[in-house]
Every structure is written in structure tokens, then in C-alpha cells.
Design a protein around this motif. Structure first.
Motif, PDB file in Angstrom:
ATOM      1  N   PRO A  48       0.823  10.448  -5.919  1.00 54.41           N
ATOM      2  CA  PRO A  48      -0.335  11.283  -5.557  1.00 54.41           C
ATOM      3  C   PRO A  48      -0.601  12.399  -6.573  1.00 54.41           C
ATOM      4  CG  PRO A  48       1.098  10.964  -3.652  1.00 54.41           C
ATOM      5  CD  PRO A  48       1.826  10.431  -4.852  1.00 54.41           C
ATOM      6  N   MET A  49       0.444  12.917  -7.197  1.00 55.37           N
ATOM      7  CA  MET A  49       0.256  13.974  -8.196  1.00 55.37           C
ATOM      8  C   MET A  49      -0.437  13.428  -9.443  1.00 55.37           C
ATOM      9  SD  MET A  49       3.959  15.753  -7.975  1.00 55.37           S
ATOM     10  CE  MET A  49       4.792  15.521  -6.434  1.00 55.37           C
ATOM     11  N   ALA A 108       2.374  18.101 -14.566  1.00 55.36           N
ATOM     12  CA  ALA A 108       2.497  17.872 -13.124  1.00 55.36           C
ATOM     13  C   ALA A 108       3.801  17.168 -12.767  1.00 55.36           C
ATOM     14  CB  ALA A 108       1.309  17.049 -12.618  1.00 55.36           C
ATOM     15  N   LEU A 109       4.257  16.257 -13.638  1.00 55.85           N
ATOM     16  CA  LEU A 109       5.428  15.443 -13.311  1.00 55.85           C
ATOM     17  C   LEU A 109       6.742  16.017 -13.841  1.00 55.85           C
ATOM     18  CD1 LEU A 109       4.007  11.847 -13.802  1.00 55.85           C
ATOM     19  CD2 LEU A 109       3.930  13.314 -11.785  1.00 55.85           C
ATOM     20  N   HIS A 110       6.662  16.976 -14.730  1.00 60.16           N
ATOM     21  CA  HIS A 110       7.863  17.554 -15.344  1.00 60.16           C
ATOM     22  C   HIS A 110       8.882  18.051 -14.314  1.00 60.16           C
ATOM     23  CE1 HIS A 110      10.331  20.606 -17.403  1.00 60.16           C
ATOM     24  NE2 HIS A 110      10.347  19.682 -18.358  1.00 60.16           N
ATOM     25  N   PRO A 111       8.464  18.740 -13.253  1.00 62.53           N
ATOM     26  CA  PRO A 111       9.452  19.194 -12.260  1.00 62.53           C
ATOM     27  C   PRO A 111      10.232  18.041 -11.605  1.00 62.53           C
ATOM     28  CG  PRO A 111       7.368  20.335 -11.940  1.00 62.53           C
ATOM     29  CD  PRO A 111       7.123  19.250 -12.950  1.00 62.53           C
ATOM     30  N   LEU A 129      12.962  -2.235 -11.152  1.00 62.20           N
ATOM     31  CA  LEU A 129      12.847  -0.901 -10.589  1.00 62.20           C
ATOM     32  C   LEU A 129      13.904  -0.751  -9.502  1.00 62.20           C
ATOM     33  CD1 LEU A 129      10.884   1.482 -10.959  1.00 62.20           C
ATOM     34  CD2 LEU A 129       9.446   0.480  -9.209  1.00 62.20           C
ATOM     35  N   THR A 130      14.699   0.297  -9.564  1.00 63.02           N
ATOM     36  CA  THR A 130      15.719   0.546  -8.537  1.00 63.02           C
ATOM     37  C   THR A 130      15.054   1.188  -7.313  1.00 63.02           C
ATOM     38  OG1 THR A 130      16.222   2.772  -9.313  1.00 63.02           O
ATOM     39  CG2 THR A 130      17.492   0.945 -10.307  1.00 63.02           C
ATOM     40  N   PRO A 131      15.744   1.202  -6.183  1.00 62.60           N
ATOM     41  CA  PRO A 131      15.192   1.919  -5.021  1.00 62.60           C
ATOM     42  C   PRO A 131      14.891   3.387  -5.351  1.00 62.60           C
ATOM     43  CG  PRO A 131      16.978   0.492  -4.305  1.00 62.60           C
ATOM     44  CD  PRO A 131      16.965   0.458  -5.827  1.00 62.60           C
ATOM     45  N   LYS A 132      15.758   4.022  -6.133  1.00 60.31           N
ATOM     46  CA  LYS A 132      15.519   5.416  -6.544  1.00 60.31           C
ATOM     47  C   LYS A 132      14.235   5.521  -7.366  1.00 60.31           C
ATOM     48  CE  LYS A 132      17.589   9.187  -9.215  1.00 60.31           C
ATOM     49  NZ  LYS A 132      18.730   9.607 -10.042  1.00 60.31           N
ATOM     50  N   GLY A 133      14.028   4.582  -8.277  1.00 58.88           N
ATOM     51  CA  GLY A 133      12.815   4.578  -9.095  1.00 58.88           C
ATOM     52  C   GLY A 133      11.569   4.326  -8.274  1.00 58.88           C
ATOM     53  N   ARG A 134      11.669   3.405  -7.324  1.00 54.89           N
ATOM     54  CA  ARG A 134      10.535   3.091  -6.449  1.00 54.89           C
ATOM     55  C   ARG A 134      10.191   4.310  -5.583  1.00 54.89           C
ATOM     56  NH1 ARG A 134       8.348  -1.783  -5.767  1.00 54.89           N
ATOM     57  NH2 ARG A 134      10.067  -2.811  -6.835  1.00 54.89           N
ATOM     58  N   ASP A 135      11.221   4.986  -5.053  1.00 60.01           N
ATOM     59  CA  ASP A 135      10.989   6.182  -4.232  1.00 60.01           C
ATOM     60  C   ASP A 135      10.352   7.304  -5.051  1.00 60.01           C
ATOM     61  OD1 ASP A 135      12.099   4.863  -2.065  1.00 60.01           O
ATOM     62  OD2 ASP A 135      14.024   5.915  -2.174  1.00 60.01           O
ATOM     63  N   LEU A 136      10.872   7.528  -6.261  1.00 60.97           N
ATOM     64  CA  LEU A 136      10.317   8.590  -7.109  1.00 60.97           C
ATOM     65  C   LEU A 136       8.872   8.285  -7.473  1.00 60.97           C
ATOM     66  CD1 LEU A 136      10.671  11.250  -8.589  1.00 60.97           C
ATOM     67  CD2 LEU A 136      11.628   9.964 -10.528  1.00 60.97           C
ATOM     68  N   ALA A 157      -4.031  12.699  -8.631  1.00 67.68           N
ATOM     69  CA  ALA A 157      -4.812  13.931  -8.505  1.00 67.68           C
ATOM     70  C   ALA A 157      -5.196  14.458  -9.888  1.00 67.68           C
ATOM     71  CB  ALA A 157      -4.011  14.987  -7.743  1.00 67.68           C
ATOM     72  N   VAL A 158      -4.286  14.362 -10.847  1.00 70.05           N
ATOM     73  CA  VAL A 158      -4.608  14.772 -12.218  1.00 70.05           C
ATOM     74  C   VAL A 158      -5.713  13.882 -12.777  1.00 70.05           C
ATOM     75  CG1 VAL A 158      -3.754  14.932 -14.596  1.00 70.05           C
ATOM     76  CG2 VAL A 158      -2.348  15.787 -12.716  1.00 70.05           C
ATOM     77  N   LEU A 159      -5.601  12.571 -12.563  1.00 67.78           N
ATOM     78  CA  LEU A 159      -6.637  11.664 -13.056  1.00 67.78           C
ATOM     79  C   LEU A 159      -7.987  11.998 -12.444  1.00 67.78           C
ATOM     80  CD1 LEU A 159      -4.891   8.155 -13.115  1.00 67.78           C
ATOM     81  CD2 LEU A 159      -5.252   9.757 -15.008  1.00 67.78           C
TER      82      LEU A 159
END
Length: 129
Positions: free
Chosen positions: A117-118, A31-34, A104-111, A121-123
């Protein structure tokens, strides 16, 4: 005979746990690979969001060890990859030169917010009743 049966039951339960874990980790990876993340990458980001909830908060790498199912060296390599991707920053702990802080950088927090949610959803699909 009873001890052998009890042992076989425990072994079977253990194998069931391992099987569910392996299947769930594979599904999270898929799910997270993309988004350029694997299950362990996400786990580190998720723990950092919990341990360092405000932008700029830091977490010691030592606090991640034991919460992530990786050896300390594998965790260090993973954090290095996350840093290279701009998702976290590392800094030496001034009070204890052996310690390392992770932020955690802003980019990391945003990602993390984007993929959370993905992962959930898997869990739910894999572990929900």
C-alpha cells in the motif's frame, strides 16, 4: 530546422520521463526505507508475487532480467541481499545448471503485503492524474 525542432521535442519528452522516473524511485525509496527495502528490492518482490503467486512457487532469475531495470550482475547482488535478509531463497535449476530459481519466503511475502500500500500510494501521488 524542422528536424532539429522535432528532435528537441523528443529530447525534452525523454528528459521529462527520466525526471519523473527518478523522482518516483526516490519517493519509493524514502517510503520503504524504514522497512529495509529500496525501490528495486520492492520491484523484485512485487514481480515474484506476480510470477509465483502461491507459497513455494518458483521463478527463474532469467524471468526477472529485463523486467527490473538492473544489469544481470546487479540483479544477482540484489537477490543475494534479499536472500541474506530471509526474503527469498535461491536454488539451482536441476534441468539447466546455469539457471537459478528464486522463491519468495513467507517473510518476503508478508513484507511485500505490508509495504505494497505504501508503494502504491507513492505511485498514485507521483503518477496519478
Amino acid at each position: 530546422m524542422a528536424a532539429k525542432t522535432a528532435g528537441a521535442g523528443l529530447e525534452e519528452r525523454w528528459r521529462d520521463i527520466l525526471s519523473v522516473h527518478a523522482r518516483t524511485m526516490c519517493e519509493i525509496d524514502r517510503a520503504l526505507h524504514p522497512h529495509g527495502l529500496g525501490a528495486s528490492d520492492f520491484e523484485v518482490l512485487d514481480i515474484l508475487v506476480t510470477e509465483a503467486p502461491r507459497p513455494g512457487d518458483q521463478c527463474r532469475v532469467q524471468n526477472l532480467v529485463g523486467r527490473v531495470h538492473l544489469s544481470q550482475s546487479a540483479l544477482s547482488r540484489l537477490i543475494g541481499r534479499l536472500e541474506k535478509d530471509g526474503l527469498v531463497e535461491r536454488a539451482v535449476c536441476l534441468e539447466d545448471r546455469r539457471g537459478v530459481w528464486v522463491t519468495l519466503t513467507p517473510k518476503g511475502r508478508d513484507l511485500h503485503g505490508e509495504v505494497l500500500p505504501m508503494q502504491r500510494a507513492v505511485l498514485e501521488r507521483m503518477l496519478g492524474g
